[in-house]
Enzyme design. Structure first.
Site, PDB file in Angstrom:
ATOM      1  N   GLY A  25       0.817  -1.224   0.000  1.00 41.33           N
ATOM      2  CA  GLY A  25       0.000   0.000   0.000  1.00 41.33           C
ATOM      3  C   GLY A  25       0.838   1.255   0.000  1.00 41.33           C
ATOM      4  O   GLY A  25       0.606   2.171   0.795  1.00 41.33           O
ATOM      5  N   ALA A  26       1.798   1.302  -0.939  1.00 41.25           N
ATOM      6  CA  ALA A  26       2.759   2.420  -0.909  1.00 41.25           C
ATOM      7  C   ALA A  26       2.528   3.435  -2.028  1.00 41.25           C
ATOM      8  O   ALA A  26       3.395   4.255  -2.306  1.00 41.25           O
ATOM      9  CB  ALA A  26       4.181   1.867  -0.976  1.00 41.25           C
ATOM     10  N   SER A  27       1.359   3.394  -2.647  1.00 41.25           N
ATOM     11  CA  SER A  27       1.103   4.350  -3.739  1.00 41.25           C
ATOM     12  C   SER A  27       0.658   5.714  -3.222  1.00 41.25           C
ATOM     13  O   SER A  27       0.764   6.723  -3.920  1.00 41.25           O
ATOM     14  CB  SER A  27       0.034   3.789  -4.686  1.00 41.25           C
ATOM     15  OG  SER A  27      -1.089   3.339  -3.952  1.00 41.25           O
ATOM     16  N   ARG A  28       0.117   5.735  -1.992  1.00 40.38           N
ATOM     17  CA  ARG A  28      -0.434   6.986  -1.449  1.00 40.38           C
ATOM     18  C   ARG A  28      -0.180   7.041   0.055  1.00 40.38           C
ATOM     19  O   ARG A  28       0.211   6.059   0.668  1.00 40.38           O
ATOM     20  CB  ARG A  28      -1.961   7.051  -1.702  1.00 40.38           C
ATOM     21  CG  ARG A  28      -2.333   7.070  -3.167  1.00 40.38           C
ATOM     22  CD  ARG A  28      -3.833   7.180  -3.391  1.00 40.38           C
ATOM     23  NE  ARG A  28      -4.552   5.965  -3.060  1.00 40.38           N
ATOM     24  CZ  ARG A  28      -5.405   5.856  -2.039  1.00 40.38           C
ATOM     25  NH1 ARG A  28      -5.647   6.884  -1.258  1.00 40.38           N
ATOM     26  NH2 ARG A  28      -6.021   4.706  -1.809  1.00 40.38           N
TER      27      ARG A  28
ATOM     28  N   VAL B 256      -3.346  -7.189  -2.120  1.00 36.60           N
ATOM     29  CA  VAL B 256      -2.821  -7.991  -1.000  1.00 36.60           C
ATOM     30  C   VAL B 256      -3.892  -8.842  -0.323  1.00 36.60           C
ATOM     31  O   VAL B 256      -3.586  -9.674   0.519  1.00 36.60           O
ATOM     32  CB  VAL B 256      -2.099  -7.112   0.060  1.00 36.60           C
ATOM     33  CG1 VAL B 256      -0.814  -6.540  -0.487  1.00 36.60           C
ATOM     34  CG2 VAL B 256      -3.011  -6.033   0.617  1.00 36.60           C
TER      35      VAL B 256
ATOM     36  N   SER C 230      -3.874   0.574  14.239  1.00 36.07           N
ATOM     37  CA  SER C 230      -4.559   1.866  14.452  1.00 36.07           C
ATOM     38  C   SER C 230      -4.918   1.999  15.931  1.00 36.07           C
ATOM     39  O   SER C 230      -5.124   0.991  16.622  1.00 36.07           O
ATOM     40  CB  SER C 230      -5.849   1.894  13.626  1.00 36.07           C
ATOM     41  OG  SER C 230      -6.695   2.940  14.065  1.00 36.07           O
TER      42      SER C 230
ATOM     43  N   TYR D  69     -13.580  -2.221  11.099  1.00 34.63           N
ATOM     44  CA  TYR D  69     -12.219  -1.672  10.968  1.00 34.63           C
ATOM     45  C   TYR D  69     -11.449  -1.895  12.279  1.00 34.63           C
ATOM     46  O   TYR D  69     -10.303  -2.362  12.269  1.00 34.63           O
ATOM     47  CB  TYR D  69     -12.301  -0.181  10.636  1.00 34.63           C
ATOM     48  CG  TYR D  69     -10.967   0.507  10.484  1.00 34.63           C
ATOM     49  CD1 TYR D  69     -10.214   0.378   9.317  1.00 34.63           C
ATOM     50  CD2 TYR D  69     -10.451   1.301  11.511  1.00 34.63           C
ATOM     51  CE1 TYR D  69      -8.984   1.017   9.176  1.00 34.63           C
ATOM     52  CE2 TYR D  69      -9.226   1.944  11.378  1.00 34.63           C
ATOM     53  CZ  TYR D  69      -8.497   1.800  10.205  1.00 34.63           C
ATOM     54  OH  TYR D  69      -7.277   2.431  10.076  1.00 34.63           O
TER      55      TYR D  69
ATOM     56  N   LYS E 180      -7.969  -4.151  13.023  1.00 33.70           N
ATOM     57  CA  LYS E 180      -6.722  -3.586  13.550  1.00 33.70           C
ATOM     58  C   LYS E 180      -6.331  -4.243  14.882  1.00 33.70           C
ATOM     59  O   LYS E 180      -5.144  -4.454  15.151  1.00 33.70           O
ATOM     60  CB  LYS E 180      -6.863  -2.069  13.698  1.00 33.70           C
ATOM     61  CG  LYS E 180      -7.062  -1.349  12.353  1.00 33.70           C
ATOM     62  CD  LYS E 180      -5.905  -1.619  11.401  1.00 33.70           C
ATOM     63  CE  LYS E 180      -5.959  -0.765  10.141  1.00 33.70           C
ATOM     64  NZ  LYS E 180      -4.799  -0.987   9.260  1.00 33.70           N
TER      65      LYS E 180
ATOM     66  N   ILE F 186      -3.917  10.697  10.996  1.00 33.59           N
ATOM     67  CA  ILE F 186      -2.814  11.124  10.128  1.00 33.59           C
ATOM     68  C   ILE F 186      -3.422  11.752   8.868  1.00 33.59           C
ATOM     69  O   ILE F 186      -4.415  11.240   8.326  1.00 33.59           O
ATOM     70  CB  ILE F 186      -1.926   9.909   9.737  1.00 33.59           C
ATOM     71  CG1 ILE F 186      -1.451   9.121  10.982  1.00 33.59           C
ATOM     72  CG2 ILE F 186      -0.748  10.355   8.881  1.00 33.59           C
ATOM     73  CD1 ILE F 186      -0.524   9.863  11.916  1.00 33.59           C
TER      74      ILE F 186
HETATM   75  P1  NAP Z   1      -4.634   5.893   2.164  1.00 34.10           P
HETATM   76  O1  NAP Z   1      -4.023   7.225   1.924  1.00 34.10           O
HETATM   77  O2  NAP Z   1      -6.064   5.664   1.845  1.00 34.10           O
HETATM   78  O3  NAP Z   1      -3.735   4.799   1.398  1.00 34.10           O
HETATM   79  C1  NAP Z   1      -4.067   3.443   1.476  1.00 34.10           C
HETATM   80  C2  NAP Z   1      -3.035   2.628   0.721  1.00 34.10           C
HETATM   81  O4  NAP Z   1      -3.407   1.243   0.858  1.00 34.10           O
HETATM   82  C3  NAP Z   1      -3.003   2.952  -0.764  1.00 34.10           C
HETATM   83  O5  NAP Z   1      -1.673   2.981  -1.215  1.00 34.10           O
HETATM   84  C4  NAP Z   1      -3.761   1.775  -1.390  1.00 34.10           C
HETATM   85  O6  NAP Z   1      -3.269   1.427  -2.666  1.00 34.10           O
HETATM   86  C5  NAP Z   1      -3.408   0.651  -0.427  1.00 34.10           C
HETATM   87  N1  NAP Z   1      -4.360  -0.453  -0.528  1.00 34.10           N
HETATM   88  C6  NAP Z   1      -5.666  -0.489  -0.171  1.00 34.10           C
HETATM   89  N2  NAP Z   1      -6.196  -1.699  -0.469  1.00 34.10           N
HETATM   90  C7  NAP Z   1      -5.182  -2.430  -1.013  1.00 34.10           C
HETATM   91  C8  NAP Z   1      -5.093  -3.762  -1.531  1.00 34.10           C
HETATM   92  N3  NAP Z   1      -6.147  -4.580  -1.550  1.00 34.10           N
HETATM   93  N4  NAP Z   1      -3.896  -4.205  -2.011  1.00 34.10           N
HETATM   94  C9  NAP Z   1      -2.810  -3.387  -2.005  1.00 34.10           C
HETATM   95  N5  NAP Z   1      -2.847  -2.114  -1.556  1.00 34.10           N
HETATM   96  C10 NAP Z   1      -4.011  -1.660  -1.064  1.00 34.10           C
HETATM   97  O7  NAP Z   1      -4.492   5.467   3.685  1.00 34.10           O
HETATM   98  P2  NAP Z   1      -3.363   5.799   4.781  1.00 34.10           P
HETATM   99  O8  NAP Z   1      -3.928   6.766   5.715  1.00 34.10           O
HETATM  100  O9  NAP Z   1      -2.060   6.054   4.139  1.00 34.10           O
HETATM  101  O10 NAP Z   1      -3.357   4.390   5.535  1.00 34.10           O
HETATM  102  C11 NAP Z   1      -2.246   3.522   5.572  1.00 34.10           C
HETATM  103  C12 NAP Z   1      -2.429   2.544   6.721  1.00 34.10           C
HETATM  104  O11 NAP Z   1      -2.457   3.284   7.957  1.00 34.10           O
HETATM  105  C13 NAP Z   1      -3.756   1.783   6.671  1.00 34.10           C
HETATM  106  O12 NAP Z   1      -3.542   0.454   7.094  1.00 34.10           O
HETATM  107  C14 NAP Z   1      -4.626   2.523   7.664  1.00 34.10           C
HETATM  108  O13 NAP Z   1      -5.643   1.706   8.206  1.00 34.10           O
HETATM  109  C15 NAP Z   1      -3.602   2.915   8.695  1.00 34.10           C
HETATM  110  N6  NAP Z   1      -4.013   4.052   9.538  1.00 34.10           N
HETATM  111  C16 NAP Z   1      -4.275   5.273   9.004  1.00 34.10           C
HETATM  112  C17 NAP Z   1      -4.654   6.314   9.831  1.00 34.10           C
HETATM  113  C18 NAP Z   1      -4.967   7.699   9.316  1.00 34.10           C
HETATM  114  O14 NAP Z   1      -5.485   8.522  10.078  1.00 34.10           O
HETATM  115  N7  NAP Z   1      -4.680   8.024   8.061  1.00 34.10           N
HETATM  116  C19 NAP Z   1      -4.757   6.104  11.209  1.00 34.10           C
HETATM  117  C20 NAP Z   1      -4.490   4.845  11.728  1.00 34.10           C
HETATM  118  C21 NAP Z   1      -4.101   3.824  10.882  1.00 34.10           C
HETATM  119  P3  NAP Z   1      -4.067   1.715  -4.049  1.00 34.10           P
HETATM  120  O15 NAP Z   1      -4.637   3.098  -3.955  1.00 34.10           O
HETATM  121  O16 NAP Z   1      -2.977   1.561  -5.078  1.00 34.10           O
HETATM  122  O17 NAP Z   1      -5.123   0.647  -4.183  1.00 34.10           O
END
Ligand code: NAP
Length: 241
Positions: free
Chosen positions: A7-10, A59, A137, A150, A154, A183
């Site tokens: 999940g490293a595209s964004r 994944v 999380s 969710y 986690k 975040i």
């Molecule tokens: P995000 O900006 O929505 O990015 C999510 C990433 O996950 C994207 O690169 C997406 O790739 C990838 N992804 C989703 N489904 C996938 C799949 N089936 N196979 C491969 N890649 C997949 O979210 P983020 O905030 O960076 O979150 C990253 C992690 O941190 C997550 O596990 C999230 O639950 C956790 N987290 C986030 C927060 C927050 O506040 N942001 C807080 C606590 C935990 P594509 O777009 O290429 O599909």
């Protein structure tokens, strides 16, 4: 080091991939739907003379995870660090969650971690060395209203981390969770400015975290050698347990 990150595209994953590439590691950045973003990251890094691999795989699918891990091992020989970051969220009242919602969240957030670790472990065990970091999380720690599935996914990641640490310690493989607070990424784009301000006021450090906060934590976990089975929570003091 050879580092595979899902999940490293964004968002958080992208920041981690960029920082690790700039630190001189061989980074394999997984993506699923956001091919354009992944390619752009690769191109931007190339302009600064950093090479990075990008690899498309959903994944939540065992066969795609297996092909991705095989690709990395074939190209680099071993995986030193696996970072399970890919994740999705959904807000719904518990009574509205369908079977399909439930299965999808659990499959993408938790079962994917089971797949990536199982496919990577034979290589790490063979090398008697490895570092696994799972992004969970705060909601896995304290539970989120309207995000039960969710939160369960986690909390499951944290339980997996703790259990597996006991199994893998003797093989010199460390496994830890990072449980971020809020975040600034696309995952929170549905919040209004007012809602974000309200959240900020609840956070003792009075700010929303940046992907950089998580990347710094990753950097520390990769470079130390006595932490395993722990859940580390960069959250500005929002959750203190
Ligand atoms: P995000 O900006 O929505 O990015 C999510 C990433 O996950 C994207 O690169 C997406 O790739 C990838 N992804 C989703 N489904 C996938 C799949 N089936 N196979 C491969 N890649 C997949 O979210 P983020 O905030 O960076 O979150 C990253 C992690 O941190 C997550 O596990 C999230 O639950 C956790 N987290 C986030 C927060 C927050 O506040 N942001 C807080 C606590 C935990 P594509 O777009 O290429 O599909």
């Amino acid at each position: 080091m050879n580092i595979l990150i899902t999940g490293a595209s964004r968002g958080i994953g992208k920041q981690i991939a960029i920082d690790l590439a700039k630190a001189g590691h061989n980074v394999i950045a997984n993506y699923n739907k956001s091919e354009k973003d992944a390619k752009l990251m690769q191109e931007e890094l190339k302009k600064e003379n950093y090479e990075i691999d990008i690899y498309k795989a959903d994944v939540s699918k065992r066969n795609e995870v297996k092909s991705m891990v095989d690709f990395v091992i074939k190209k680099y020989g071993k995986i030193d660090v696996l970072i399970n970051n890919a994740g999705i969220s959904q807000e719904k009242m518990f009574t509205d969650i369908t079977d399909s919602d439930w299965n999808n969240i659990l499959q993408v957030n938790l079962t994917s971690v089971f797949y990536t670790i199982q496919e990577t472990l034979p290589n790490m065990i063979h090398n008697k060395s490895g570092c696994i970091i799972n992004i969970s999380s705060i909601w896995g720690l304290v539970g989120a209203s309207c995000e039960v599935h969710y939160s369960v996914s986690k909390a499951g990641i944290d339980a997996l981390t703790k259990s597996l640490a006991k199994e893998l310690g003797p093989s010199n493989i460390r496994i830890n969770s990072i449980a971020p607070g809020i975040i600034d990424t696309d995952m929170n784009k549905n919040y209004t400015k007012q809602e974000l301000n309200n959240i900020k006021e609840e956070i003792p450090l009075n700010k929303i975290g940046s992907p950089n906060c998580i990347s710094q934590c990753i950097n520390w976990l990769i470079n130390e050698n006595y932490t395993t089975g722990q859940v580390i929570s960069p959250n500005g003091g929002w959750v203190i347990i």
